[in-house]
Each structure stands twice: as structure tokens, then as C-alpha cells.
Design a protein around this motif. Sequence first.
Motif, mmCIF file in Angstrom:
data_model
loop_
_atom_site.group_PDB
_atom_site.id
_atom_site.type_symbol
_atom_site.label_atom_id
_atom_site.label_comp_id
_atom_site.label_asym_id
_atom_site.label_seq_id
_atom_site.Cartn_x
_atom_site.Cartn_y
_atom_site.Cartn_z
ATOM 1 N N ASN A 30 -19.902 -4.123 0.742
ATOM 2 C CA ASN A 30 -19.721 -4.105 2.209
ATOM 3 C C ASN A 30 -20.894 -3.468 3.100
ATOM 4 O O ASN A 30 -20.616 -2.869 4.013
ATOM 5 N N PHE A 31 -22.083 -3.872 2.600
ATOM 6 C CA PHE A 31 -23.112 -3.253 3.531
ATOM 7 C C PHE A 31 -22.914 -3.859 4.946
ATOM 8 O O PHE A 31 -23.244 -2.548 6.016
ATOM 9 N N GLN B 28 -13.497 7.415 -1.572
ATOM 10 C CA GLN B 28 -13.327 8.091 -2.825
ATOM 11 C C GLN B 28 -11.870 8.772 -2.717
ATOM 12 O O GLN B 28 -11.056 8.874 -3.691
ATOM 13 N N GLU B 29 -11.514 9.139 -1.511
ATOM 14 C CA GLU B 29 -10.175 9.926 -1.276
ATOM 15 C C GLU B 29 -9.066 8.794 -1.153
ATOM 16 O O GLU B 29 -8.049 8.971 -1.787
ATOM 17 N N LEU B 30 -9.424 7.445 -0.760
ATOM 18 C CA LEU B 30 -8.418 6.585 -0.762
ATOM 19 C C LEU B 30 -8.079 6.138 -2.281
ATOM 20 O O LEU B 30 -7.003 6.045 -2.773
ATOM 21 N N GLU B 31 -9.267 5.891 -3.008
ATOM 22 C CA GLU B 31 -9.105 5.791 -4.520
ATOM 23 C C GLU B 31 -8.222 6.684 -5.317
ATOM 24 O O GLU B 31 -7.418 6.733 -6.006
ATOM 25 N N THR C 205 -9.298 -7.482 0.654
ATOM 26 C CA THR C 205 -9.487 -8.041 2.006
ATOM 27 C C THR C 205 -8.316 -7.888 3.088
ATOM 28 O O THR C 205 -7.473 -8.460 2.721
ATOM 29 N N LEU C 206 -8.482 -7.290 4.150
ATOM 30 C CA LEU C 206 -7.631 -7.069 4.997
ATOM 31 C C LEU C 206 -7.784 -8.121 6.052
ATOM 32 O O LEU C 206 -8.917 -8.101 6.666
ATOM 33 N N VAL C 207 -6.807 -8.993 6.638
ATOM 34 C CA VAL C 207 -6.964 -10.149 7.284
ATOM 35 C C VAL C 207 -6.183 -9.959 8.600
ATOM 36 O O VAL C 207 -5.028 -9.678 8.614
ATOM 37 N N ILE C 208 -6.837 -9.869 9.846
ATOM 38 C CA ILE C 208 -6.246 -9.477 11.273
ATOM 39 C C ILE C 208 -5.617 -10.837 11.811
ATOM 40 O O ILE C 208 -6.309 -11.784 11.867
ATOM 41 N N GLU D 132 -11.750 -10.321 9.110
ATOM 42 C CA GLU D 132 -11.761 -9.763 7.743
ATOM 43 C C GLU D 132 -12.171 -8.326 7.700
ATOM 44 O O GLU D 132 -13.403 -8.349 7.996
ATOM 45 N N ILE D 133 -11.645 -7.774 6.868
ATOM 46 C CA ILE D 133 -12.279 -6.250 6.692
ATOM 47 C C ILE D 133 -12.152 -6.018 5.196
ATOM 48 O O ILE D 133 -11.199 -6.065 4.734
ATOM 49 N N LYS D 134 -13.159 -5.889 4.579
ATOM 50 C CA LYS D 134 -13.243 -5.657 2.990
ATOM 51 C C LYS D 134 -13.282 -4.331 2.531
ATOM 52 O O LYS D 134 -14.163 -3.523 3.255
ATOM 53 N N ILE D 135 -12.511 -3.727 1.669
ATOM 54 C CA ILE D 135 -12.521 -2.340 1.158
ATOM 55 C C ILE D 135 -12.455 -2.304 -0.350
ATOM 56 O O ILE D 135 -11.754 -3.075 -1.201
#
Length: 290
Positions: free
Chosen positions: A122-123, A191-194, A232-235, A265-268
Motif C-alpha cells: 500500500n505504498f 498492528q493494533e487492528l490485527e 479492499t474498502l470500496v467507497i 478504493e482503500i486497501k488495508i
Amino acid sequence: MSPLRLLLELYRLSLERPKDVPDVDIKEREEIPQFSIPQKHLPEYEELTHPEEGDVVELVPSPDWEEMVFLVYEINEEMGVVNLMPMSKWWEFATDKDVLVEVNGKKYIVQPGLSLDFPLLNFSQRFGDRRLFRIGKLEEKYMEKVKRVVRGEEKGDGRMSGGVKREFKRLEAQRYLPIFLHTLREEEELQELEHYLLSYRQQVLAAAGQEQSWGDKEGISWVYDPEEEILTLVISEELVGKRGRITLEIEGKTLTLYEGVLRKEIKIPVSKDAYSYSALMEGLNLAVSE
């Protein structure tokens, strides 16, 4: 005052906002000509999604009033990092560690001593509301010289490194530190989310079968790729371009997944062991600023 000292003062002034210009947030700053790419250059610029070694990239808008340009020096797939070397048009401050180059007819110095490592995953999203644009490619002859200087096989193009030039380097380092720290904070948040997703699955879904890989809530949907381990979050189209905050409420804690101008799109990155359809369905929220 020596010519180089005078030049340093001009450089200092270039970093300062004029007194009659008020503080504005990033969204407003993008509308100010000094912080945006000039319209006449837009066709030549390409927003960076996948960096390549040798790319010359610009961060827009810059955190201050001076352009912020980097060389993509190295991509280490095994370690998952991208090494960026700050470049500067103030080439007169070159030291024996810097390499004088030319990009699009302009002189710059590449500054290996200020290099920064960023996560490869996700650079292009590592810079918040700011965007990276590819503005050129460093010629192979320059790239090879940078490598030789880094390896200590050759001196750079400056003659000294003390005095005024040391002060220039100190100011340059101060410019890049906040960007680097922002990336470190983002890594800590991931890391907290994980951690919380793993805990949720262990406590609530211990006996669950295969997780559904997609879902939909008001204003936002998602798709999970277990092979790439990317969420992938799609708005929704009508919300793209607005400012918003995406959060996940889980185990009594609210985690911020994204905050800033909403993209399509927001990738995590989320591991297979941590992904949870139920957690997203129950706790995923999108708040849009008016």
C-alpha cells in the motif's frame, strides 16, 4: 554574509508561509496554486501507484512551501520496503555524499544521507491526503553514480560537508521526519487492528466456518482477497472526494482504519487468520464531513 550563507537564508524563507496567509487544512491547501501541480504540467504527471527503481516522484501538496521530491532508489521485495532518497533543487549545498543530477532539464542533488524506508505494501497510500506523482525517471548514468557513492566507491559532487551545508542538511532532515513518523504510526495502528481482529475471532468465532469474503454497509462495501491478504474498502461513488473517517468498533475499542479524502478504493493489509466478516458487519462505520 557569504554567498552560501545568503542562499541558506533564502532556503529558510522558501519553507515559511507568508504572514498574510492563514493556516488551512490539507483539503483547502490542495486548492491553493502554490501547493498543487500547475495545470500546464498535469498531462506530464502520472499519479504513482506502483513505484519502480529510478522513479523521480513528487509529494503533493508539500507539507511546507517548498517542493518535496524523492528518488525511488531501491525496492526490496523480500523485506517489503521502498527506499526513498530526498532530492533538492538547492544543488549549491551539495556535499561529498550527494550526487548532482538532471531531471526534466532541472538540476537537483540526490541526498543518500537522508534516505528513508517505507513499507512497500500500500505504498501509494502511506502519505495520507497527500499524493505521489511520477515526474520523471533518473537516467541510468546518474543512477549508477548514486549506487557507487552509496557503496563508498566514489565521492559525491560536493567538496565539503560542514558549516552552512551542515545547517542545510539539518533543515532538510526536519522536513522529512514528520512524514517518516506518520508512516511509523500507521504501522502501529495496523498492528493494533490485527491484534483486535485476531482476539475477536478467537473469542467469538472459534467454531465458525469459512468467512464470507465480501460485505456491504451504508456508503461502503468491502472485498477480502485471502491470497494477497488484502482488505479492499470500496467507497460509494457519491462520497468519493469528500473528507471522511472509516472506523471499526471492536471489543469496546474504536480503531481508525482511514481518515482523509475518500478514494474509490482503500486497501488495508489483514492476515487470513485475522479477517472477520462478522467484525466488519457489526463494527465498520463511515462518517463523512460536510
